[in-house]
Scaffold this active site. Structure first.
Site, PDB file in Angstrom:
ATOM      1  N   HIS A   1       0.866  -1.174   0.000  1.00  0.00           N
ATOM      2  CA  HIS A   1       0.000   0.000   0.000  1.00  0.00           C
ATOM      3  C   HIS A   1       0.904   1.226   0.000  1.00  0.00           C
ATOM      4  CE1 HIS A   1      -3.213  -2.751   1.159  1.00  0.00           C
ATOM      5  NE2 HIS A   1      -2.549  -3.093   2.239  1.00  0.00           N
TER       6      HIS A   1
ATOM      7  N   GLU B   1      -4.141  -3.567  -4.291  1.00  0.00           N
ATOM      8  CA  GLU B   1      -5.603  -3.524  -4.368  1.00  0.00           C
ATOM      9  C   GLU B   1      -6.120  -2.107  -4.162  1.00  0.00           C
ATOM     10  OE1 GLU B   1      -6.300  -2.714  -1.161  1.00  0.00           O
ATOM     11  OE2 GLU B   1      -5.789  -4.314   0.231  1.00  0.00           O
TER      12      GLU B   1
END
Length: 370
Positions: free
Chosen positions: A267, A305
């Site tokens: 992330h 994601e």
């Protein structure tokens, strides 16, 4: 990007052939300045009180690095010269090496070079960029021994202890600056992390606004998780962003695809507005992928994601070699599964993003292949 930020950015495009190009290389813990004089095709490697001279000849069909002395060059200086050659010719797939024959066996045994069909010696960008000693600060004991364990109901390999300090460094030619990743230090980075998380641009996607105590507890929890390594990205030592890297099999994403034992994910948030521009994305996005592939040679896939409505992120991921595999629903967001394959990253030389990112080379390149 605002005009003020553009003015701060020293963008140098290597393949546009300036008169002189330069690079910092850090093989095996040393530091070398590699300079290339385009008109004379001379490459200099300076470091450790020495200045070594090479010829880097590009005849439009073969790129050749020539060492003219009888005595062999020091191995770190040779690695720096090869890195410079590929950096100054980012479209090159292979580099012919003219070196004393006494070096050949060791270079081939370590993957630095490969013997061609006629006995000549070649360095391949695809192999060379997988050598951890040029970019990782502590590449010893890799890969970590494998032992399956069961934790929190999930069976996965035991993970190595979290590293400390700076783990990766890479000189970025178009910024003329060094990008690095270091492991987050709670006391040093807490206030910075808190400020970043409360930035409206970051908060829009992360939705983790809060006070200092909330973020202290959040980071403490992260640091107690053996499957996560939180990193701070820096440009010339100045922190600009937070990168949360993880082993995918133990992460929530592992339930949404067939996660491999050594798949990694990450992330990111860019907390400093001055570093939210194309030249910086072209530096940090390939570099975090490069670091994760170097960290364990068994890692074959990287996953990410982002939210499906983060169009800018999805565009940049595609430019940096990530495939958009599928959209799926987390409990808290609709996400896009992005995936980068090790083979694709190194074969396509994805450490340099596709155009129009700074530093990208014209593709495809019909240069020599065996």
């Amino acid at each position: 990007m605002s005009s003020s930020v553009q003015a701060q950015t020293k963008v140098q495009i290597p393949y546009e052939s300036p008169t002189v190009a330069s690079l910092l290389s850090r093989p095996e813990g040393g530091t070398y300045r590699v300079t290339y004089e385009i008109t004379t095709q001379t490459l200099y490697v300076e470091g450790h009180q020495e200045r070594l001279e090479w010829l880097l000849v590009d005849d439009n069909s073969t790129l050749t690095l020539q060492w003219s002395q009888r005595s062999a060059p020091p191995l770190p200086a040779l690695l720096a010269a090869i890195e410079g050659a590929f950096a100054f010719h980012p479209g090159a797939v292979a580099l012919r090496l003219q070196l004393p024959t006494g070096l050949h066996a060791n270079l081939c045994a370590t993957g630095i070079a490969v013997k061609g069909p006629h006995g000549d010696l070649w360095a391949y960008a695809e192999l060379f960029w997988q050598l951890p000693t040029l970019w990782l600060n502590s590449p010893a004991m890799r890969p970590y021994p494998r032992q399956p364990i069961l934790a929190n109901g999930k069976r996965h390999p035991r993970r190595p202890p979290r590293p400390s300090g700076t783990v990766y460094q890479r000189h970025i030619p178009w910024l003329d600056a060094t990008l690095s990743f270091r492991v987050l230090d709670l006391e040093l980075d807490l206030e910075r992390f808190n400020r970043w998380m409360n930035d409206p641009v970051v908060a829009h996607f992360w939705e983790e606004q809060g006070d200092l105590q909330q973020h202290r507890e959040r980071l403490e929890s992260t640091l107690q998780n053996p499957s996560v390594v939180p990193l701070i990205g820096c440009i010339d030592g100045e922190p600009f962003g937070y990168f949360e890297t993880y082993w995918a099999k133990e992460d929530r994403i592992g339930a949404y695809y067939d996660a491999g034992d050594f798949d990694r994910g990450w992330h990111v948030l860019i907390g400093e507005a001055a570093f939210r521009g194309r030249p910086y994305v072209a530096a940090w996005m390939p570099s975090i992928s490069h670091y994760l592939f170097l960290d364990d040679c068994r890692t074959q896939r990287l996953v990410i994601e982002p939210r499906v409505d983060n169009a800018k992120m999805l565009h940049n991921l595609a430019r940096c070699g990530y495939a958009h595999v599928k959209a799926f629903d987390f409990p808290h967001k609709r996400a896009m599964l992005g995936m980068q394959l090790r083979e694709h990253f190194f074969n396509e030389r994805s450490w340099i993003p596709l155009p129009p990112h700074p530093g990208s080379a014209p593709r495809p390149d019909p240069r020599f292949t065996l």
